[in-house]
Design a protein around this motif. Structure first.
Motif, PDB file in Angstrom:
ATOM      1  N   ARG A   1       0.826  -1.205   0.000  1.00 54.72           N
ATOM      2  CA  ARG A   1       0.000   0.000   0.000  1.00 54.72           C
ATOM      3  C   ARG A   1       0.866   1.263   0.000  1.00 54.72           C
ATOM      4  NH1 ARG A   1      -1.922   3.773   2.961  1.00 54.72           N
ATOM      5  NH2 ARG A   1      -0.732   3.135   4.792  1.00 54.72           N
TER       6      ARG A   1
ATOM      7  N   TYR B   1       2.272   1.924  -3.456  1.00 56.82           N
ATOM      8  CA  TYR B   1       1.247   2.533  -4.314  1.00 56.82           C
ATOM      9  C   TYR B   1       1.083   4.014  -3.966  1.00 56.82           C
ATOM     10  CZ  TYR B   1      -0.747  -1.805  -6.341  1.00 56.82           C
ATOM     11  OH  TYR B   1      -0.958  -2.957  -7.045  1.00 56.82           O
ATOM     12  N   GLU B   2       0.988   4.295  -2.663  1.00 57.47           N
ATOM     13  CA  GLU B   2       0.662   5.646  -2.204  1.00 57.47           C
ATOM     14  C   GLU B   2       1.804   6.614  -2.434  1.00 57.47           C
ATOM     15  OE1 GLU B   2      -1.538   6.034   1.595  1.00 57.47           O
ATOM     16  OE2 GLU B   2       0.150   7.296   2.210  1.00 57.47           O
ATOM     17  N   ARG B   3       3.029   6.165  -2.187  1.00 60.59           N
ATOM     18  CA  ARG B   3       4.162   7.091  -2.201  1.00 60.59           C
ATOM     19  C   ARG B   3       4.951   7.065  -3.490  1.00 60.59           C
ATOM     20  NH1 ARG B   3       3.468  11.084   1.444  1.00 60.59           N
ATOM     21  NH2 ARG B   3       1.918  10.194   2.831  1.00 60.59           N
ATOM     22  N   ILE B   4       5.195   5.865  -4.034  1.00 58.68           N
ATOM     23  CA  ILE B   4       5.969   5.828  -5.289  1.00 58.68           C
ATOM     24  C   ILE B   4       5.030   5.922  -6.491  1.00 58.68           C
ATOM     25  CG2 ILE B   4       7.851   4.669  -6.519  1.00 58.68           C
ATOM     26  CD1 ILE B   4       8.805   3.439  -4.117  1.00 58.68           C
ATOM     27  N   LYS B   5       3.734   5.714  -6.273  1.00 53.32           N
ATOM     28  CA  LYS B   5       2.718   5.837  -7.335  1.00 53.32           C
ATOM     29  C   LYS B   5       2.899   4.787  -8.421  1.00 53.32           C
ATOM     30  CE  LYS B   5       1.359   9.733  -5.403  1.00 53.32           C
ATOM     31  NZ  LYS B   5       0.195   9.661  -4.477  1.00 53.32           N
ATOM     32  N   ILE B   6       3.311   3.594  -8.015  1.00 55.38           N
ATOM     33  CA  ILE B   6       3.422   2.513  -8.988  1.00 55.38           C
ATOM     34  C   ILE B   6       2.558   1.333  -8.562  1.00 55.38           C
ATOM     35  CG2 ILE B   6       5.720   3.155  -9.824  1.00 55.38           C
ATOM     36  CD1 ILE B   6       6.917   0.970  -8.055  1.00 55.38           C
ATOM     37  N   VAL B   7       2.110   0.591  -9.584  1.00 51.26           N
ATOM     38  CA  VAL B   7       1.330  -0.616  -9.363  1.00 51.26           C
ATOM     39  C   VAL B   7       2.299  -1.799  -9.298  1.00 51.26           C
ATOM     40  CG1 VAL B   7      -0.353  -2.181 -10.419  1.00 51.26           C
ATOM     41  CG2 VAL B   7      -0.746   0.295 -10.466  1.00 51.26           C
TER      42      VAL B   7
END
Lengths: 317, 317
Positions: free
Chosen positions: B268, B271-277
Motif C-alpha cells: 500500500r 502505491y501511495e508514495r511511489i505511485k506505482i502498481v
C-alpha cells in the motif's frame, strides 16, 4: 510576478527557476495501447511529480515569483487538494507559512498530505463562493498573499514546463491531450506546445461530462461557470479561470467530454497496463481516446497524466 | 545454453542479447521513504518491464540461447504466472510455439495475459509434483524444450541484467534487497552484484514467513522444499532451485522473512508514495525494512521491484 500571458522566455525561465525543486518526470508508453489505438502514445507522468501532481511546478514558480519581502506573512489559496499540497510544500521549502482553504469533502489523503507539508487548513463548503469568501477572511486575518490554483500567470508558466519537457523528449508529437479543470495545466500546455512543438501539435482538452464548463465556455465564446458539477474526477470540478480562458480560446483546438464510466475504465486500464497509480482526472484523455472522441490513429500523441493522489481504499474499479 | 554458473562475461553477453526485446526500466525514489528510514532507497522498477515483470529478461535470454533448430517444436514450462507470460511473449517474438502448464489457481489476469501472448495453456493442481508431471506429459506430446522458470543458468544470467542496470545508475550501493521465490532473480542479482558492484554491496534476500523455504534452506545448508506454502505474495510460492541454491549460499549475505500483514502494508505504501502498481512479491523487501529486519539506516540501498501483475479487483488493502 507576471501580469500578462507568459511568452516563450517566461516559460524557459520558469523551467530554470523550478528545476532544483521539482522532478523531471518520466515519459512512459504501452505497447498494448499503441496496438489497440494504432497510435504512438507518450504519457508524461506527473503522478511522479513532487506531491504527486503537476501542481508542484506552478506552486514553486509562483512562490518564487513573489518578491521576498512580500512573502513574509505567508501565502494562501483555496484548492480541492493537489494545489494545496503543492503550495504548502513549496512554501515550506522556503520557510514561508501557507494557509489553505479546502472544501470539507476533500479526500482524506489530500487533507493529511497538506498537514504533513505544514499547511494550515481552514475548511469550507464545497463551492466556489464559499471557497472565495473563506479565503478572503483568512487573508484578512493573516496578511498572506493569495496564490490562485490556476487563474494566475506565474502558475500557468510553471504548469507549462511539463509539456515543455515532454516536447524535449518527443519533439515531433502531432497532438497533445490534456485534462481541463480550472485551466492552469491546459493553458500552460497550450502555450508550451505553441512555443516548443516542432509541428505545432494540436492541443485537445478532455473534460468529464459532469463538469463540462470548459466545453460549454469554448462553444459559447464566454466563460460559463459550473453549477453543481459532479464527476469521479475530483481534480476537475473547478470552473475555468479568466486568465486561462483566452489562452485556451487561442491555442486549444478542441474540447471533448467523456462519461465517468469511461474515466473509470480508462483509469483501470492505466493501472493494469502502464502500472502506474493515477487519480481519476489523469484518465480523462485516455477515456476520450477510448470513446473515439479523438482520432489518434496514425498520430504521434502526447498525453499529460496530471497526478496520482487517490484514496487507495476507494478505488472506483 | 549455459551448463555452469554464469560469469561476468555471460551476464554482459545476456544484457546485449536481450537489449532489443526488453525495457531498460526506471529507478525511482521516494523522499518520504528516505526520510522515514534515514536511507537512500533506489527502486529498480521491473513492474515496467515487458509483460510487467523481470521474467522477460530471463525468458528472452533463455529462448535465444536455444540453438535455432532445437526450437522448432516449441518451448514449454510450468509457471504460476509471470514466467509463463514472459516465455509466451519471447517465443511469440520469434515465431516459436510456447506450451504453458499453469496451476489452476493462477490469477485470472495472468491466465488472460498468457493467452494474449499466444501461449497454449494446460492447467494442473497447484503443487510442484502436479506441475512437473503435467509438464512431462506436454513435453512428450509436443517435443517442446523445457525452459524452467528459475532452475536454469540462462534464466539466471538474464535476470541478472536488472541488478546490472541498477548498478550502472547507482554504482556505489551498499546493499541490494531482493525477494526470493525459486531463486532466479536472487541468484542473478547476487552474481550481478558480485561482478558489477563498486563496493561489493551486500545482497539480502527477503521472503514471506509463509513460504520460507529459502530461509530454512540457507540456515540448514541444504535445500528444504516448501510444504503447503501460503502467502499473499503469489510469485514466491515456489521452492529454491538446485542451480540457484549454491549461488545463493556463496553470494547472498542473509535471508530475512516477513509477515503477510507487513507485505500488504508495504504494498500500500509503495502505491501511495511511489505511485506505482506492483504485485505483493515486490513489496517484500520494503516490508523487511519496515519490520526492521534489515538495517538500512545511513546505507545507500537498492531494492528490486520484481513485477506489477496484480488482480486490481482483489487488492489486499
Amino acid at each position: 510576478m507576471l501580469d500578462r500571458i507568459p511568452n516563450k522566455e517566461d516559460i524557459i525561465g520558469a523551467a530554470g527557476i523550478i528545476k532544483p525543486y521539482v522532478n523531471r518526470t518520466p515519459v512512459l508508453t504501452s505497447a498494448t495501447f499503441n496496438k489497440r489505438y494504432n497510435s504512438e502514445l507518450y504519457f508524461k507522468c506527473e503522478n511522479f511529480q513532487k506531491v504527486g501532481a503537476f501542481k508542484s511546478r506552478g506552486a514553486v514558480h509562483a512562490l518564487l515569483s513573489i518578491p521576498e519581502p512580500d512573502r513574509i506573512n505567508g501565502v494562501c489559496t483555496h484548492s480541492s487538494g493537489n494545489h494545496a499540497q503543492a503550495l504548502a510544500r513549496a512554501a515550506g521549502l522556503f520557510g514561508v507559512p501557507a494557509y489553505i482553504v479546502m472544501p470539507e469533502n476533500s479526500p482524506q489523503v489530500k487533507i493529511d498530505a497538506v498537514r504533513n507539508y505544514g499547511g494550515r487548513i481552514t475548511f469550507c463548503k464545497p463551492n466556489l463562493e464559499a471557497r472565495e469568501a473563506t479565503l478572503k477572511e483568512v487573508q484578512k486575518q493573516t496578511g498572506a498573499i493569495e496564490v490562485h490554483p490556476y487563474d494566475n500567470y506565474d502558475i500557468i508558466a510553471g504548469q507549462a514546463t511539463a509539456a515543455k519537457e515532454l516536447l524535449e523528449e518527443e519533439p515531433d508529437l502531432e497532438m497533445v491531450l490534456c485534462p481541463v479543470g480550472g485551466g492552469g495545466l491546459l493553458a500552460g500546455t497550450a502555450l508550451a506546445v505553441q512555443y516548443f512543438s516542432a509541428n505545432r501539435a494540436k492541443v485537445i482538452a478532455c473534460e468529464p461530462d459532469g463538469a463540462d464548463d470548459a466545453f460549454r465556455s469554448f462553444q459559447k465564446g464566454k466563460i460559463v461557470p459550473s453549477v453543481s458539477p459532479h464527476t469521479i474526477a475530483d481534480g476537475l470540478l473547478t470552473s475555468l479561470g479568466k486568465r486561462n480562458f483566452p489562452i485556451i480560446q487561442d491555442y486549444v483546438m478542441e474540447i471533448v467530454t467523456v462519461s465517468d464510466a469511461s474515466i473509470i475504465e480508462a483509469m483501470r486500464l492505466i493501472y493494469e497496463r502502464i502500472k502506474i497509480v493515477i487519480e481519476p482526472s489523469s484518465a480523462v484523455p485516455l477515456a476520450a481516446i477510448a470513446e473515439q472522441k479523438i482520432a489518434v490513429s496514425g498520430k504521434k500523441t502526447g498525453v499529460i497524466i496530471s497526478g496520482g493522489n487517490v484514496d487507495l481504499k476507494k478505488l472506483p474499479f
